[in-house]
Design a protein around this motif. Structure first.
Motif, PDB file in Angstrom:
ATOM      1  N   VAL A 141       4.822  -3.831  11.794  1.00 32.59           N
ATOM      2  CA  VAL A 141       3.698  -3.314  11.017  1.00 32.59           C
ATOM      3  C   VAL A 141       2.583  -4.350  11.023  1.00 32.59           C
ATOM      4  N   GLN A 142       1.392  -3.930  11.385  1.00 41.58           N
ATOM      5  CA  GLN A 142       0.268  -4.847  11.449  1.00 41.58           C
ATOM      6  C   GLN A 142      -0.207  -5.239  10.049  1.00 41.58           C
ATOM      7  N   PRO A 143      -0.751  -6.462   9.901  1.00 43.65           N
ATOM      8  CA  PRO A 143      -1.336  -6.848   8.621  1.00 43.65           C
ATOM      9  C   PRO A 143      -2.408  -5.851   8.179  1.00 43.65           C
ATOM     10  N   GLY A 144      -2.418  -5.551   6.890  1.00 45.48           N
ATOM     11  CA  GLY A 144      -3.370  -4.593   6.353  1.00 45.48           C
ATOM     12  C   GLY A 144      -2.854  -3.176   6.304  1.00 45.48           C
ATOM     13  N   THR A 145      -1.720  -2.916   6.972  1.00 48.44           N
ATOM     14  CA  THR A 145      -1.159  -1.567   6.997  1.00 48.44           C
ATOM     15  C   THR A 145      -0.439  -1.243   5.702  1.00 48.44           C
ATOM     16  N   ILE A 146       0.302  -2.228   5.169  1.00 49.43           N
ATOM     17  CA  ILE A 146       1.010  -2.048   3.900  1.00 49.43           C
ATOM     18  C   ILE A 146       0.703  -3.257   3.018  1.00 49.43           C
ATOM     19  N   SER A 147       0.943  -3.094   1.724  1.00 49.69           N
ATOM     20  CA  SER A 147       0.738  -4.173   0.768  1.00 49.69           C
ATOM     21  C   SER A 147       2.057  -4.462   0.069  1.00 49.69           C
ATOM     22  N   LEU A 148       2.423  -5.722   0.044  1.00 52.10           N
ATOM     23  CA  LEU A 148       3.649  -6.164  -0.622  1.00 52.10           C
ATOM     24  C   LEU A 148       3.268  -6.747  -1.974  1.00 52.10           C
ATOM     25  N   GLY A 149       3.981  -6.382  -3.016  1.00 52.89           N
ATOM     26  CA  GLY A 149       3.560  -6.712  -4.372  1.00 52.89           C
ATOM     27  C   GLY A 149       3.961  -8.100  -4.837  1.00 52.89           C
ATOM     28  N   TYR A 150       3.555  -8.401  -6.080  1.00 56.44           N
ATOM     29  CA  TYR A 150       3.881  -9.649  -6.757  1.00 56.44           C
ATOM     30  C   TYR A 150       4.643  -9.365  -8.036  1.00 56.44           C
ATOM     31  N   GLN A 151       5.298 -10.398  -8.542  1.00 56.36           N
ATOM     32  CA  GLN A 151       5.798 -10.344  -9.905  1.00 56.36           C
ATOM     33  C   GLN A 151       4.624 -10.522 -10.860  1.00 56.36           C
ATOM     34  N   LYS A 152       4.777 -10.034 -12.090  1.00 59.72           N
ATOM     35  CA  LYS A 152       3.762 -10.283 -13.095  1.00 59.72           C
ATOM     36  C   LYS A 152       4.198 -11.398 -14.020  1.00 59.72           C
ATOM     37  N   SER A 153       3.220 -12.178 -14.456  1.00 61.00           N
ATOM     38  CA  SER A 153       3.505 -13.304 -15.314  1.00 61.00           C
ATOM     39  C   SER A 153       4.041 -12.832 -16.669  1.00 61.00           C
TER      40      SER A 153
END
Length: 270
Positions: free
Chosen positions: A256-268
């Motif tokens: 998968v090319q960069p920009g195709t999907i977004s991987l999330g973060y934990q919240k503080s």
């Protein structure tokens, strides 16, 4: 907040026995964008190794044209690099930079990782990001500007973390000041680019994947569930997928090319 040039230059000199990039420091209190300022300087004759730094940006740029919120107290810098690399391999610059900075921060006791493709993470939250911009001629990159933003004392969103508060929570002072942080980041960029130039992407990619916090994550792409298993030399995310027919499971791999999907973060939680 202002940079102390003498502290910064002393920190750089102490760690650089054999300089690879001839750092020429251009230090500002506030800029619209360190990347754009550096491109302007390059158009006026600045050379590889020129560094533009600020503690605030009023029009910072992130990936995919997004705004990079760059409040007072962060580290925002851009470095000019001249090298010969195919335009199709441009993401190798980002991989090399992320690996170099993360490795340098780890040497200072900061347990940072990499979130694909271009973010630095600490305890699951965003510590910083990288934006690489290039000029291309006849399919070759002729010039690149590598922009880096690191949260130091600046306010951050719930998915972010700043380094000074993290250090206080650890009851330690791995990086005592903004100047030391700037030197650490510059040394990381230098080591990443030097390694890419001299040995190629293979060694960098191994180290990058070792630091990748997304390994084993499960994500959907076009309604297909995949498991993150690595990154290609071009910077694409490798996913192992399983499909089922009437008799058996079929395991395959997609990228998968960069920009195709977004991987999330934990919240503080603080």
């Amino acid at each position: 907040m202002k940079f102390n040039r003498q502290i910064l230059e002393t920190a750089l000199t102490a760690e650089r026995k054999y300089p690879y990039l001839p750092f020429n420091l251009q230090i500002f209190d506030s800029l619209p964008s360190t990347n754009q300022t550096l491109w302007n300087l390059l158009n006026q004759g600045a050379t590889s190794g020129t560094v533009v730094m600020a503690t605030q940006q009023t029009a910072g740029k992130g990936q995919w044209g997004r705004q990079w919120v760059s409040l007072q107290g962060g580290l925002y810098l851009s470095v000019a690099v001249s090298l010969e690399i195919a335009a199709t391999q441009s993401y190798q610059l980002t991989l090399a930079t992320a690996w170099g900075i993360a490795r340098q921060l780890q040497k200072c006791g900061v347990s940072v990782g990499i979130k694909w493709p271009n973010d630095l993470v600490l305890e699951g939250r965003k510590l910083g990001g990288i934006l690489t911009e290039t000029k291309v001629h006849q399919g070759q990159i002729t010039q690149a500007v590598i922009g880096v933003g690191i949260n130091w004392t600046n306010p951050v969103p719930d998915t972010g973390i700043n380094l000074e508060l993290w250090q206080k929570a650890q009851n330690s002072q791995f990086i005592p000041c903004l100047e030391t942080l700037a030197a650490t980041v510059l040394l990381g960029i230098e080591s990443g680019i030097e390694c890419l130039t001299q040995t190629g992407i293979s060694h960098i990619l191994t180290g990058y994947i070792d630091l990748l916090t997304n390994m084993g994550d499960r994500v959907y792409v076009d309604n297909l569930l995949g498991t993150v298993v690595g990154v290609t030399p071009e910077g694409n995310l490798r996913l192992r997928t399983t499909a089922y027919d009437t008799t058996e499971a079929v395991i395959s791999e997609i990228s998968v090319q960069p920009g195709t999907i977004s991987l999330g973060y934990q919240k503080s939680l603080v």
